[in-house]
Enzyme design. Structure first.
Site, PDB file in Angstrom:
ATOM      1  N   CYS A  14      70.220  23.255 -83.763  1.00  6.87           N
ATOM      2  CA  CYS A  14      69.084  23.398 -82.865  1.00  6.87           C
ATOM      3  C   CYS A  14      69.434  22.896 -81.460  1.00  6.87           C
ATOM      4  CB  CYS A  14      67.865  22.690 -83.462  1.00  6.87           C
ATOM      5  SG  CYS A  14      66.297  23.288 -82.808  1.00  6.87           S
ATOM      6  N   HIS A  59      67.708  24.561 -89.465  1.00  7.23           N
ATOM      7  CA  HIS A  59      67.969  23.152 -89.792  1.00  7.23           C
ATOM      8  C   HIS A  59      68.398  22.947 -91.239  1.00  7.23           C
ATOM      9  CE1 HIS A  59      66.303  21.209 -86.129  1.00  7.23           C
ATOM     10  NE2 HIS A  59      65.574  22.300 -86.060  1.00  7.23           N
ATOM     11  N   GLU A  88      69.725  20.397 -92.461  1.00  6.29           N
ATOM     12  CA  GLU A  88      69.475  18.999 -92.852  1.00  6.29           C
ATOM     13  C   GLU A  88      68.036  18.795 -93.319  1.00  6.29           C
ATOM     14  OE1 GLU A  88      69.475  20.093 -89.843  1.00  6.29           O
ATOM     15  OE2 GLU A  88      68.008  19.029 -88.599  1.00  6.29           O
TER      16      GLU A  88
END
Lengths: 227, 85
Positions: free
Chosen positions: A86, A194, A196
């Site tokens: 990002c 994302h 994560e």
């Protein structure tokens, strides 16, 4: 394996990144403030999402001049894995570690939801645990993820096989639906979604976990660590 | 010498400007159908001290390094000497 999670003023996905590589994947990590200049003790570098420097001027434009970025460039040149997610991707673009630039999303909306993400390239140090062509469910959260590069650059990306992820359906206006690319050497990955935030079924999807596992597996093979 | 420099950062030709498109549509809704397109740029105003022969090269350097992103943006600037009164 020891990861550096780089923290800029305005980073806000640093905790998720830390959580993903430590709690979910079982490796070590340390937060590294952007004024530090020594990354020698780390095996991999993670640039988290957020709004570094409030996205002033352009997203990632100011963070690029943070003292730590010289060391990130050095780590990239040494072949260490560098992952920018990002805002981290935007910083990699602004610093010239990856080609292209980001524009506002086509419809001007901030898009925050889980989207289908297609793995275009599974033979990288970041995606070896995936199958090429596989569709993942990974959240996006961005207002400026509309990837742009010139037609010439796009041809180069295709020829060098640098497109790693594309959106399963048109999302934000990105050229060729690009969601993630690697550098020519293959050790710097930038992506808008994302991974994560998708490491546990509890929070919706664990499709992102294998990205971190791929990095660790590659590092272990390279350094012949068996434990 | 003191100079006032106005830098205009604009989209490169062919780069779609989503904000410009949205404003064009809004103007059409207001009845201004004659508007073909809108492009939203950034304007930066700098005041700086420089020798007359280096002011242009300095500002060019600043634009290349930070103020514009050469992948998607063009820039131009106007230099005006500040006359102290």
């Amino acid at each position: 394996m020891k990861f550096a999670v780089i923290v800029f003023p305005g980073s806000n996905c640093d905790l998720d990144m830390y959580h993903a590589v430590t709690d979910a994947v079982g490796e070590q990590a340390e937060y590294v403030w952007h004024t530090e200049t020594d990354l020698d003790r780390f095996d991999g570098i993670l640039l988290p999402g957020g709004f570094s420097y409030g996205d002033y001027l352009r997203a990632g434009a100011i963070a690029r001049f943070s003292p730590v970025m010289e060391s990130v460039k050095q780590a990239a040149a040494e072949g260490k894995p560098v992952l920018g997610v990002c805002n981290g991707f935007q910083i990699l673009l602004e610093s010239g570690l990856l080609p292209g630039a980001m524009r506002r999303n086509e419809d001007l909306h901030f898009i925050c939801r889980t989207v289908p993400l297609q793995v275009k390239k599974a033979d990288t140090m970041f995606t070896s645990a995936y199958e090429a062509g596989e569709t993942l469910q990974i959240p996006v959260a961005h207002g400026e993820g509309n990837y742009y590069c010139s037609e010439t650059q796009l041809e180069e990306l295709k020829q060098n096989d640098q497109i790693v992820f594309t959106y399963g359906a048109a999302l934000n206006g990105s050229v060729a639906d690009i969601a993630g690319i690697v550098n020519e050497a293959g050790n710097v990955l930038g992506m808008m979604p994302h991974p994560e935030r998708a490491v546990e079924a509890l929070t919706g999807s664990e499709d992102g976990r294998r990205l971190f596992e791929s990095i660790v597996r590659q590092w272990r093979e390279k350094h012949a660590v068996t434990s | 010498m003191t100079y006032d420099v106005t830098v205009y950062v604009t989209w490169k030709e062919g780069v779609l400007d989503p904000q410009g498109t949205a404003v064009t549509e809004s103007l059409h809704k207001l009845g201004y159908g004659e508007v073909e397109s809108v492009s939203i740029s950034r304007m930066l105003q700098l005041r700086l001290e420089a020798a007359p022969e280096e002011v242009e090269s300095k500002v060019t350097e600043m634009c290349e390094k930070l103020l514009a992103n050469p992948v998607i943006e063009d820039y131009r600037f106007e230099v005006e000497e500040v006359v102290s009164t």
